[in-house]
Write a protein that holds these residues in place. Structure first.
Motif, PDB file in Angstrom:
ATOM      1  N   THR A  25       0.840  -1.204   0.000  1.00 54.45           N
ATOM      2  CA  THR A  25       0.000   0.000   0.000  1.00 54.45           C
ATOM      3  C   THR A  25       0.869   1.247   0.000  1.00 54.45           C
ATOM      4  O   THR A  25       0.651   2.175  -0.764  1.00 54.45           O
ATOM      5  CB  THR A  25      -0.925   0.002   1.237  1.00 54.45           C
ATOM      6  N   GLN A  33      -9.148 -11.381  -6.319  1.00 55.64           N
ATOM      7  CA  GLN A  33      -9.241 -10.523  -5.140  1.00 55.64           C
ATOM      8  C   GLN A  33      -7.856  -9.969  -4.836  1.00 55.64           C
ATOM      9  O   GLN A  33      -6.848 -10.550  -5.246  1.00 55.64           O
ATOM     10  CB  GLN A  33      -9.637 -11.344  -3.914  1.00 55.64           C
ATOM     11  N   ASP A  92      -4.800  -9.372   2.058  1.00 55.40           N
ATOM     12  CA  ASP A  92      -3.677  -9.040   2.942  1.00 55.40           C
ATOM     13  C   ASP A  92      -2.882 -10.299   3.281  1.00 55.40           C
ATOM     14  O   ASP A  92      -3.156 -11.385   2.747  1.00 55.40           O
ATOM     15  CB  ASP A  92      -4.175  -8.294   4.186  1.00 55.40           C
ATOM     16  N   GLN A  98      -9.664 -10.054   2.152  1.00 47.53           N
ATOM     17  CA  GLN A  98      -9.738  -9.022   1.113  1.00 47.53           C
ATOM     18  C   GLN A  98      -9.487  -7.642   1.718  1.00 47.53           C
ATOM     19  O   GLN A  98     -10.029  -7.310   2.774  1.00 47.53           O
ATOM     20  CB  GLN A  98     -11.110  -9.051   0.452  1.00 47.53           C
ATOM     21  N   VAL A  99      -8.677  -6.838   1.032  1.00 49.93           N
ATOM     22  CA  VAL A  99      -8.391  -5.484   1.531  1.00 49.93           C
ATOM     23  C   VAL A  99      -9.493  -4.529   1.076  1.00 49.93           C
ATOM     24  O   VAL A  99     -10.257  -4.824   0.168  1.00 49.93           O
ATOM     25  CB  VAL A  99      -6.993  -4.983   1.081  1.00 49.93           C
ATOM     26  N   GLU A 100      -9.510  -3.376   1.718  1.00 47.86           N
ATOM     27  CA  GLU A 100     -10.531  -2.362   1.423  1.00 47.86           C
ATOM     28  C   GLU A 100     -10.142  -1.549   0.192  1.00 47.86           C
ATOM     29  O   GLU A 100      -8.972  -1.517  -0.199  1.00 47.86           O
ATOM     30  CB  GLU A 100     -10.613  -1.372   2.592  1.00 47.86           C
ATOM     31  N   ALA A 101     -11.123  -0.829  -0.349  1.00 47.49           N
ATOM     32  CA  ALA A 101     -10.833   0.128  -1.423  1.00 47.49           C
ATOM     33  C   ALA A 101      -9.752   1.082  -0.937  1.00 47.49           C
ATOM     34  O   ALA A 101      -9.743   1.482   0.230  1.00 47.49           O
ATOM     35  CB  ALA A 101     -12.095   0.899  -1.785  1.00 47.49           C
ATOM     36  N   GLU A 107      -6.652   0.278  -0.624  1.00 50.03           N
ATOM     37  CA  GLU A 107      -5.536  -0.453  -0.022  1.00 50.03           C
ATOM     38  C   GLU A 107      -4.899  -1.434  -0.992  1.00 50.03           C
ATOM     39  O   GLU A 107      -5.515  -1.864  -1.952  1.00 50.03           O
ATOM     40  CB  GLU A 107      -6.025  -1.219   1.216  1.00 50.03           C
ATOM     41  N   TYR A 113      -6.640  -1.728  -4.814  1.00 50.59           N
ATOM     42  CA  TYR A 113      -7.919  -1.217  -5.302  1.00 50.59           C
ATOM     43  C   TYR A 113      -7.881   0.300  -5.186  1.00 50.59           C
ATOM     44  O   TYR A 113      -7.407   0.822  -4.170  1.00 50.59           O
ATOM     45  CB  TYR A 113      -9.062  -1.709  -4.413  1.00 50.59           C
ATOM     46  N   GLU A 132     -10.266   3.933  -5.111  1.00 52.74           N
ATOM     47  CA  GLU A 132     -11.485   4.186  -4.316  1.00 52.74           C
ATOM     48  C   GLU A 132     -12.753   3.692  -4.999  1.00 52.74           C
ATOM     49  O   GLU A 132     -13.786   3.542  -4.364  1.00 52.74           O
ATOM     50  CB  GLU A 132     -11.592   5.669  -3.934  1.00 52.74           C
ATOM     51  N   GLY A 137     -12.761   0.732  -6.490  1.00 55.37           N
ATOM     52  CA  GLY A 137     -12.663  -0.719  -6.534  1.00 55.37           C
ATOM     53  C   GLY A 137     -11.961  -1.237  -7.782  1.00 55.37           C
ATOM     54  O   GLY A 137     -11.894  -2.448  -8.003  1.00 55.37           O
TER      55      GLY A 137
END
Ligand code: WT7
Length: 665
Positions: free
Chosen positions: A12, A459, A462, A467-470, A472, A518, A520, A522
């Protein structure tokens, strides 16, 4: 054997510097393109509803002589069987059926030789050529399952040889022309090839270079090879070995053009293609027939929006790489494309060569690697401006992340600011495109490969597989089996599990080896490899492979190799070496030693692995547990401040290396 692991947080962090201000910029498809596009949003809906049904629908575009019993057998992961029980002939699907449907006179290949000679080959002619080659190979006693190694320049016989193997159920292993005799031999031995197909020589930058002589050198004592078939290309004098060597223009050309194709099981092996991993030994990636052909044909049709009656498609890859297999040979020919095939380098005899070819043949779809786009940028936009490129309606990119600046240049100067660009992420192991915008459907975004193809599920996760967030970053994984997936590593049935599936074993994910994030919205941005694999001009080379080559030189005691970012080639190879003696940093004949090391790497692997810089150092930075800290070496090679070196066993090593870097070109 990765020496240092990257964490999802560090991915990231690293990615922040790469996006630049372009994240928000998107280009919606034009109404005109959208109205005629092969793909539409219903593909995603269909695949989301029932991906097996979706893929079965795509497989139905091929001719099967026996229908499959089951679309997907995933009862023993990671070993997939697609369209199990179904039978087909891959070469029939790529050639004969187009002749039978009345398209025999359509040009399959507009071939352009480097010196300027050309050949147009129709589907009917291709069928005759492939049949002759198939008859020739079976007259040698080869039977389905036997392996044939092909090392050829970008000439029609390369395509013909691959299809002739497919027609007979022989497994081809194409070896890039730039690989050394030692690398060729390793591949011949690993596959236990019975036949090698090569040429007298190859044109490279305007001059003929030997090829058969390299093959002869490679094959000394190679016990499995019975015959060598030699295509005459440059007129190089070659030594023909009595009883072993045969001229293509005598032996193949005299065969009958009639050949009845036999059907093979959907899971019959189609080819092996060697690629670099994180160890010194290249892996023979195995692909099979029905699922592979289904996905390459589908992706070629929708990602490149191919209209077989009107398009002229050109993929600039070499047949020695997966891109050449999937998007010069199998995908386009299965779809009855008319395509350009070019033998030479982009600046022979001048820097406008590609654009001249686009203009001459009216190329509509053009697919190349970012490294070439950046090279065109360096040569200047006045070069493409000197040609009429109005026929171009779609552009593609592959092999490495495309930086937004190169994307915009491609869009503006080759695509006239209007054509869609498809940035296609995939790998030798995936066999076919996996992540890409769909032209006419997706609003494209410079620098991002964006979304998984319909029927494909990926996907970014981490370190724990969540699954990581938007916004990240993490590791790219593929979480469901796909038709063109590799069926393993040749001769090493256990290794694929370990290399690709053990990292996220609990989740059952395929680990691609790439970092990604991803944005923001996605959308997916690829960020390069997170393992010890370098990407030089879109070619995969392992750091360990180059290190092994270096330490096999008598003067070298130890070496560490890193991929340093390079404005044109994406990455370049930088090698740090400790010499056996005279490692006092004051070597009199330093230049001679460096030249000899460079030549040694070329001899061991090939010119593609030639280090851009070799630095003689007194020590290498290591952790207290003895791991080489490549990240630090990369910092040094890229001219960054080396920062905190607290985990180093000996901090003075880095200072010495940094000092010895200063002043080197
Ligand atoms: C590696 C696979 C796919 C055919 C050519 C290379 C990198 C490939 C992209 C892309 C960012 C990309 C990845 C991947 N890569 N395409 N569009 N964006 N990275 O095949 O030699 O098997 O290499 O190439 O790192 O893992 P390969």
């Amino acid at each position: 054997m990765s020496r240092e692991s990257m964490t999802s947080e560090s991915i990231t962090r690293e990615s922040i510097t790469r996006d630049g201000p372009d994240v928000a910029r998107t280009f919606a498809p034009t109404e005109h393109f959208q109205a005629q596009a092969n793909a539409d949003a219903s593909h995603y809906e269909h695949a989301d509803r029932d991906s097996e049904h979706f893929w079965a629908t795509q497989a139905e575009n091929l001719v099967w002589t026996q229908p499959w019993d089951e679309v997907l057998d995933w009862s023993n992961p990671p070993n997939a069987r697609w369209f199990h029980g179904g039978k087909l002939n891959v070469a029939y699907n790529c050639v004969d059926r187009h002749v039978e449907s009345g398209h025999g006179e359509q040009v399959a290949l507009h071939w352009v030789g480097e010196p300027g000679d050309t050949r147009d080959i129709t589907y009917a002619q291709l069928k005759d050529e492939v049949s002759r080659a198939a008859n020739a190979l079976s007259s040698l006693g080869l039977v389905a399952g036997d392996r044939v190694v092909i090392q050829l320049p970008m000439i029609p016989e390369a395509v013909v040889s691959m299809l002739a193997c497919a027609r007979l159920g022989l497994v081809h292993s194409v070896v890039f022309g730039g690989f050394s005799p030692a690398a060729l031999r390793a591949r011949v031995d690993d596959a236990e090839a019975r036949v090698v197909i090569t040429s007298d020589g190859q044109y490279r930058r305007g001059a003929g270079a030997p090829m058969k002589a390299n093959v002869d050198e490679a094959l000394v004592g190679a016990e499995t090879v019975e015959k060598v078939i030699v295509v005459r290309r440059v007129g190089e004098p070659v030594a023909m070995q009595e009883g072993r060597d045969l001229w293509w223009d005598e032996f193949v050309a005299s065969q009958s053009p009639e050949h009845e194709p036999e059907s093979f099981d959907s899971e019959h092996p189609l080819f092996i293609l060697y690629t670099s991993g994180t160890t010194g030994k290249p892996k023979g990636i195995l692909h099979t027939s029905g699922g592979y052909l289904t996905q390459v044909a589908y992706t070629h049709r929708v990602v490149f929006d191919l209209k077989p009656d009107t398009d002229v498609y050109w993929c600039g890859a070499d047949i020695g790489w997966i891109t050449g297999h999937s998007y010069i040979v199998y995908g386009p020919l299965a779809n009855r494309a008319t395509q350009v095939m070019y033998e030479g380098t982009p600046n022979t005899p001048h820097e406008g060569r590609h654009f001249e070819i686009i203009e001459k043949y009216g190329v509509t779809i053009y697919y190349i690697a970012p490294t070439l786009i950046r090279t065109f940028m360096k040569w200047g936009e006045h070069i493409p401006q000197g040609y009429n490129l109005e026929s171009v309606r779609l552009l593609g990119s592959v092999g490495e992340p495309i930086n937004p600046e190169a994307w915009m240049w491609y869009h503006t100067h080759i695509g006239r600011g209007t054509t869609p660009i498809v940035d296609t992420w995939w790998q030798t192991e995936t066999g076919a495109i996996m992540i890409t915008p769909l032209p006419g459907v997706t609003a494209t975004k410079p620098g991002s490969a964006q979304v998984a193809l319909p029927g494909i599920s990926v996907q970014i996760v981490d370190d724990h597989g969540a699954q990581v967030e938007a916004g990240e970053g993490g590791y790219l994984v593929i979480d469901k089996p796909w038709p063109a997936m590799s069926r393993g590593i040749w001769g090493e049935p256990e290794r694929a599990q370990e290399v690709y599936w053990d990292r996220f074993k609990a989740q059952g994910y395929y680990f691609a080896g790439d970092g990604a994030k991803y944005d923001e919205h996605g959308d997916i941005w690829l960020l390069g490899r997170v393992d010890d694999v370098m990407n030089i001009s879109g070619h995969r080379i392992s750091t360990v492979e180059v290190e092994s080559a270096l330490v096999s030189h008598p003067a070298v005691a130890e070496s560490a190799v890193v991929g340093a970012s390079d404005p044109t080639t994406g990455q370049s190879i930088v090698a740090f070496v400790i010499l056996r003696d005279r490692n006092d940093g004051d070597i009199v004949d330093r230049d001679a030693i460096i030249a000899s090391l460079s030549a040694h790497v070329v001899a061991e692997i090939g010119p593609i692995a030639r280090p851009k810089r070799i630095l003689v150092v007194p020590e290498l930075p290591k952790t207290r547990s003895g791991k080489i800290m490549r990240r630090l070496l990369r910092d040094v090679a890229e001219g960054r401040d080396i920062g905190d070196v607290a985990t180093l066993a000996d901090t003075s090593a880095m200072r010495t290396i940094a000092t010895s870097m200063a002043g080197t070109p």
